[in-house]
Motif scaffolding. Sequence first.
Motif, PDB file in Angstrom:
ATOM      1  N   ARG A  10       0.841  -1.199   0.000  1.00  0.00           N
ATOM      2  CA  ARG A  10       0.000   0.000   0.000  1.00  0.00           C
ATOM      3  C   ARG A  10       0.876   1.249   0.000  1.00  0.00           C
ATOM      4  NH1 ARG A  10      -2.949  -0.612   4.775  1.00  0.00           N
ATOM      5  NH2 ARG A  10      -4.084  -2.163   3.631  1.00  0.00           N
ATOM      6  N   ALA A  11       1.938   1.233   0.760  1.00  0.00           N
ATOM      7  CA  ALA A  11       2.798   2.410   0.801  1.00  0.00           C
ATOM      8  C   ALA A  11       3.426   2.660  -0.562  1.00  0.00           C
ATOM      9  CB  ALA A  11       3.894   2.220   1.836  1.00  0.00           C
ATOM     10  N   LEU A  12       3.776   1.575  -1.242  1.00  0.00           N
ATOM     11  CA  LEU A  12       4.382   1.717  -2.546  1.00  0.00           C
ATOM     12  C   LEU A  12       3.386   2.329  -3.508  1.00  0.00           C
ATOM     13  CD1 LEU A  12       6.500   1.138  -4.680  1.00  0.00           C
ATOM     14  CD2 LEU A  12       5.397  -1.043  -5.016  1.00  0.00           C
ATOM     15  N   ILE A  13       2.161   1.869  -3.430  1.00  0.00           N
ATOM     16  CA  ILE A  13       1.138   2.355  -4.337  1.00  0.00           C
ATOM     17  C   ILE A  13       1.012   3.848  -4.207  1.00  0.00           C
ATOM     18  CG2 ILE A  13      -1.267   2.288  -4.837  1.00  0.00           C
ATOM     19  CD1 ILE A  13      -0.208  -0.345  -5.197  1.00  0.00           C
ATOM     20  N   LEU A  14       0.904   4.303  -2.978  1.00  0.00           N
ATOM     21  CA  LEU A  14       0.711   5.731  -2.795  1.00  0.00           C
ATOM     22  C   LEU A  14       1.955   6.487  -3.239  1.00  0.00           C
ATOM     23  CD1 LEU A  14      -1.131   5.678   0.607  1.00  0.00           C
ATOM     24  CD2 LEU A  14      -2.090   5.860  -1.685  1.00  0.00           C
ATOM     25  N   ASP A 401       7.329   0.027 -13.376  1.00  0.00           N
ATOM     26  CA  ASP A 401       7.146  -1.199 -14.153  1.00  0.00           C
ATOM     27  C   ASP A 401       7.315  -0.983 -15.650  1.00  0.00           C
ATOM     28  OD1 ASP A 401       6.669  -2.560 -11.844  1.00  0.00           O
ATOM     29  OD2 ASP A 401       4.492  -2.542 -12.024  1.00  0.00           O
ATOM     30  N   TYR A 402       7.351   0.275 -16.078  1.00  0.00           N
ATOM     31  CA  TYR A 402       7.512   0.527 -17.510  1.00  0.00           C
ATOM     32  C   TYR A 402       8.981   0.566 -17.898  1.00  0.00           C
ATOM     33  CZ  TYR A 402       7.802   2.745 -22.030  1.00  0.00           C
ATOM     34  OH  TYR A 402       8.107   3.002 -23.338  1.00  0.00           O
ATOM     35  N   ALA A 403       9.284  -0.059 -19.031  1.00  0.00           N
ATOM     36  CA  ALA A 403      10.576   0.105 -19.704  1.00  0.00           C
ATOM     37  C   ALA A 403      10.302  -0.041 -21.188  1.00  0.00           C
ATOM     38  CB  ALA A 403      11.594  -0.932 -19.247  1.00  0.00           C
ATOM     39  N   ALA A 404      10.991   0.731 -22.004  1.00  0.00           N
ATOM     40  CA  ALA A 404      10.798   0.657 -23.450  1.00  0.00           C
ATOM     41  C   ALA A 404      11.084  -0.755 -23.952  1.00  0.00           C
ATOM     42  CB  ALA A 404      11.694   1.668 -24.141  1.00  0.00           C
ATOM     43  N   PRO A 500      -1.088   1.174  -9.349  1.00  0.00           N
ATOM     44  CA  PRO A 500       0.218   1.267  -9.989  1.00  0.00           C
ATOM     45  C   PRO A 500       1.085   0.032  -9.867  1.00  0.00           C
ATOM     46  CG  PRO A 500      -0.065   2.939  -8.288  1.00  0.00           C
ATOM     47  CD  PRO A 500      -1.218   2.032  -8.207  1.00  0.00           C
ATOM     48  N   ASN A 501       0.676  -1.019 -10.529  1.00  0.00           N
ATOM     49  CA  ASN A 501       1.501  -2.224 -10.598  1.00  0.00           C
ATOM     50  C   ASN A 501       1.050  -2.992 -11.829  1.00  0.00           C
ATOM     51  OD1 ASN A 501       2.383  -5.034 -10.173  1.00  0.00           O
ATOM     52  ND2 ASN A 501       3.117  -4.262  -8.208  1.00  0.00           N
TER      53      ASN A 501
END
Length: 596
Positions: A10-14, A401-404, A500-501
Amino acid sequence: MVRLDVRVLRALILGLAAALLLAACGPGTSGSPAASGGSPGASAGGSAAAGQPGGTIYILTQAEQIDQIDPQRVYTGEDIAFFASTMYRSLVTYKPSPDRAEGLTLVPDLATDLGTANADATQWKFTLKDGPKWQDGTPVTCEDVKYGVSRTFATDVINQGPTYAIAYLDIPYEADDPTASQYKGPYTKVGQDLFDKAVTCDGQTITFNLNKAVPDFPFTTTLGFFPMPEAADTGETYGTVAPFAVSNGPYKVQDYTTGNGGKLILVRNENWDPATDSVRPAYPDKWEWDFGIDPKVIDQRLIASTGNDQFAIGYGGIQPENLATIFSDEHTANSDFAGRAFSDYDVYARYYWVDVNKVPNVKIRQAMAVALDRAAIRLNIGGAFAGDFADGVIKPNIGQDYAATGLWESLLGEAVPDNGDPEFAKQLIKDSGEAAPSLTVDFADTPTNGKTAAIIIDSLGKAGITVTPNPIEPGKYYSVVFDPTSAHDFGFGGWGADWPNASTVIPPLFTQKGGWDLSKLDDADFNAKVEEAQIELDRNKQSTLWQALNKEAAQNVFVIPTFFGLAQDLAGTKVAPLYRWSAYGSWPYGLMYVTP
């Protein structure tokens, strides 16, 4: 809209919230489908404190019906946002806020808090408040929540919605089908004992026993975990015939007629007690959806903003030909529309799904992607307003989580220009060992989509691929493409992370357990790698795993990525507050009111 994962901590999400943007086919929509999104302009449109009761807010849409009203099946981000703000309360919910990070914050709703986990997060408990009631005055109970969750398992009756319950609850799958739960739902009660062990009620405390560690399980309960009184359940027809749907929120259905000129009308629920609800001020006396309106007419009416259209909001975006009138650039409204027109990243990555069983040769799928004139499609749907060219299904504003992927640079063997490369596509077809195929594309029948389909037909045709268009009534699109007897070779799609995951992107789109796998992928090796990423608690390592899976999906063209989308929305001059609620990429329905 998305499903499977649950944003790790949860902390990561925020912490990632400001970087996140859907959702949810319901079918979504598309999807998804549900979703998370964000927009600048936190100060736009007023504040909840300025709200006042009374009046009607009108929602103008081209669709001739709501995609889904059933609380276990609703799954597009905008629809979830609307019904969660008006009719369906959940254990916890998102806080409506113009601040992107705060808009992704969970707050208690029917539950007294955000839930309590055991030491390894394989069990979660929530205690319901005293006081919330259904529209008939009966209390909302633990058993209502349990029954609502059970409906998700009746996949032959209740489908196209979030399937987190099937993925996470500690109920075994069939030995010969690792995607099918041994519990078949409340209508047949096959495997009922398994469900009753996984979900238990003790007074007003509900306990969820999970098959793996799920640190962010509270987020899951905002998707498909809405309560449902068993006595009200009409199964597959729920929400489509009178009395349509029962409410435990501030509004209830008064009338619902589909088709051109139809309406969905919500009025106040006299048994909703604001003392039990700190989230929804419930300012309007009534909400009215108006169906079957030409999207060009919707724009004209909202631009003029006269009569009842002063109190209206658009549902479905602004037509490309009107963007220059309303905006000075792809992020800035002209002065005449400041405060009521918005353009920013939506929650979705856009793509064309490809049924890998109907197009099993990877070289043919790659040829489809290479031949596609993405530049012409982008110009048709708004040019720069459409968004950036996408290289996968994980959107950059999801965070780490994004990378080209390098999809259009070198991943397929050589660079692919934005307007496609028919000669390279022909070589890929030759390498496939097969003849150029004849395919059918499914799409929601709108004027813009029709022009896009023509571009697809033309550009793939230059590579020798014959494409036949299959336009579908917009409100029925996901119902059609999720039906294996009516879906065709490929079609339009879009997906937004539920939080956000990328565990709410990759698993739902590319595993059958995820519930939104229009590509019909069922690859054991890919599934194993998805499972590995889902349960990885080292957040940095997990990100690397998601990035690799996104690249693998792009290289194998399970979908053809097109755009990381922007979206444009317009409202009348007498509706407030106006901004994009980051939890769903939607209007902030729960706080909206009409002004004098």
